[in-house]
Design an enzyme around this catalytic site. Structure first.
Site, PDB file in Angstrom:
ATOM      1  N   ASP A   1       0.915  -1.525   0.248  1.00  0.00           N
ATOM      2  CA  ASP A   1       0.022  -0.481   0.178  1.00  0.00           C
ATOM      3  C   ASP A   1       0.612   1.304   0.417  1.00  0.00           C
ATOM      4  OD1 ASP A   1      -2.833   0.827   1.302  1.00  0.00           O
ATOM      5  OD2 ASP A   1      -1.968   2.544   1.310  1.00  0.00           O
TER       6      ASP A   1
ATOM      7  N   ASN B   1     -13.142  -3.239   2.954  1.00  0.00           N
ATOM      8  CA  ASN B   1     -13.831  -1.822   2.718  1.00  0.00           C
ATOM      9  C   ASN B   1     -14.173  -2.206   1.782  1.00  0.00           C
ATOM     10  OD1 ASN B   1     -12.413  -0.919   5.056  1.00  0.00           O
ATOM     11  ND2 ASN B   1     -10.218   0.119   3.827  1.00  0.00           N
TER      12      ASN B   1
ATOM     13  N   VAL C   1     -11.366   3.228  -3.233  1.00  0.00           N
ATOM     14  CA  VAL C   1     -10.868   2.962  -4.714  1.00  0.00           C
ATOM     15  C   VAL C   1     -11.533   1.388  -4.967  1.00  0.00           C
ATOM     16  CG1 VAL C   1      -8.983   1.352  -6.072  1.00  0.00           C
ATOM     17  CG2 VAL C   1      -8.176   3.700  -4.281  1.00  0.00           C
TER      18      VAL C   1
ATOM     19  N   HIS D   1     -10.800  -5.555  -3.847  1.00  0.00           N
ATOM     20  CA  HIS D   1      -9.261  -5.539  -3.141  1.00  0.00           C
ATOM     21  C   HIS D   1      -9.065  -6.143  -1.215  1.00  0.00           C
ATOM     22  CE1 HIS D   1     -10.078  -1.186  -2.587  1.00  0.00           C
ATOM     23  NE2 HIS D   1      -9.487  -0.791  -1.207  1.00  0.00           N
TER      24      HIS D   1
ATOM     25  N   HIS E   1      -6.704  -5.472   2.130  1.00  0.00           N
ATOM     26  CA  HIS E   1      -5.955  -5.523   3.290  1.00  0.00           C
ATOM     27  C   HIS E   1      -5.347  -6.266   3.694  1.00  0.00           C
ATOM     28  CE1 HIS E   1      -7.152  -0.952   2.703  1.00  0.00           C
ATOM     29  NE2 HIS E   1      -8.168  -1.523   2.387  1.00  0.00           N
TER      30      HIS E   1
HETATM   31  P1  AMP Z   1      -9.359   1.186   0.293  1.00  0.00           P
HETATM   32  O1  AMP Z   1     -10.385   2.488   1.284  1.00  0.00           O
HETATM   33  O2  AMP Z   1      -9.813   0.384   0.743  1.00  0.00           O
HETATM   34  O3  AMP Z   1     -10.675   1.936  -1.090  1.00  0.00           O
HETATM   35  O4  AMP Z   1      -8.382   1.127  -0.247  1.00  0.00           O
HETATM   36  C1  AMP Z   1      -7.518   0.938  -1.039  1.00  0.00           C
HETATM   37  C2  AMP Z   1      -5.812   1.636  -0.797  1.00  0.00           C
HETATM   38  O5  AMP Z   1      -5.012   1.681  -2.280  1.00  0.00           O
HETATM   39  C3  AMP Z   1      -5.222   2.687   0.476  1.00  0.00           C
HETATM   40  O6  AMP Z   1      -4.856   2.293   1.607  1.00  0.00           O
HETATM   41  C4  AMP Z   1      -4.492   3.250  -0.553  1.00  0.00           C
HETATM   42  O7  AMP Z   1      -3.523   4.274  -0.111  1.00  0.00           O
HETATM   43  C5  AMP Z   1      -4.280   2.913  -1.789  1.00  0.00           C
HETATM   44  N1  AMP Z   1      -3.672   3.180  -2.693  1.00  0.00           N
HETATM   45  C6  AMP Z   1      -4.148   3.872  -3.233  1.00  0.00           C
HETATM   46  N2  AMP Z   1      -3.377   4.438  -4.466  1.00  0.00           N
HETATM   47  C7  AMP Z   1      -2.411   3.090  -4.194  1.00  0.00           C
HETATM   48  C8  AMP Z   1      -1.398   3.340  -5.480  1.00  0.00           C
HETATM   49  N3  AMP Z   1      -0.641   3.528  -6.202  1.00  0.00           N
HETATM   50  N4  AMP Z   1      -0.594   1.910  -4.914  1.00  0.00           N
HETATM   51  C9  AMP Z   1      -0.538   1.295  -4.021  1.00  0.00           C
HETATM   52  N5  AMP Z   1      -1.227   1.678  -2.252  1.00  0.00           N
HETATM   53  C10 AMP Z   1      -2.519   2.766  -3.347  1.00  0.00           C
END
Ligand code: AMP
Length: 114
Positions: A30, A87, A96, A100, A102
């Protein structure tokens, strides 16, 4: 629909620190880690979120969980422990819209989450 950042990572159009890859799953660090170990595991096939994966694609869930076990072993987290989080949607804190998982570890994680 424009690609999400995670689809761009799958397609190697955006860099990521990739730790694991198989036919179905990609795992990378992340960009804004919330713990000493913070890995994201994503299906290569696009699904917006947990709630929208149709029954015929439910195998994606087992692929993600199995890959998370491999990555946790790779990072030697089996004994110390780790947490797996999805999430989903606005109340879940999703930012996003690409499913995914975590994988968080490397410190004691409080419960309940905020
Ligand atoms: P969520 O809030 O569950 O949708 O998690 C999205 C995650 O993606 C967050 O923890 C961000 O820090 C991570 N994230 C966003 N862009 C990138 C990226 N380019 N590379 C790695 N992690 C990312």
């Amino acid at each position: 629909m424009p690609k999400t950042i995670f689809e761009r990572i799958v397609d190697r159009e955006t860099d990521a620190d990739i730790l694991y890859e198989d036919e179905y799953v990609l795992a990378f660090r992340d960009i804004a880690p919330q713990a000493p170990v913070h890995i994201l595991l994503i299906p290569k096939q696009h699904h917006a979120r947990h709630a929208t994966v149709p029954p015929e694609n439910h195998s994606v869930f087992s692929h993600l969980l199995a890959a998370a076990q491999k990555v946790a072993r790779q990072l030697k987290l089996e004994q110390s422990g780790y947490r797996l989080v999805i999430n989903n949607g606005p109340d879940g804190g999703e930012t996003v819209p690409h499913l995914h998982l975590h994988l968080l570890g490397g410190r004691h994680l409080a419960w309940p989450p905020g």
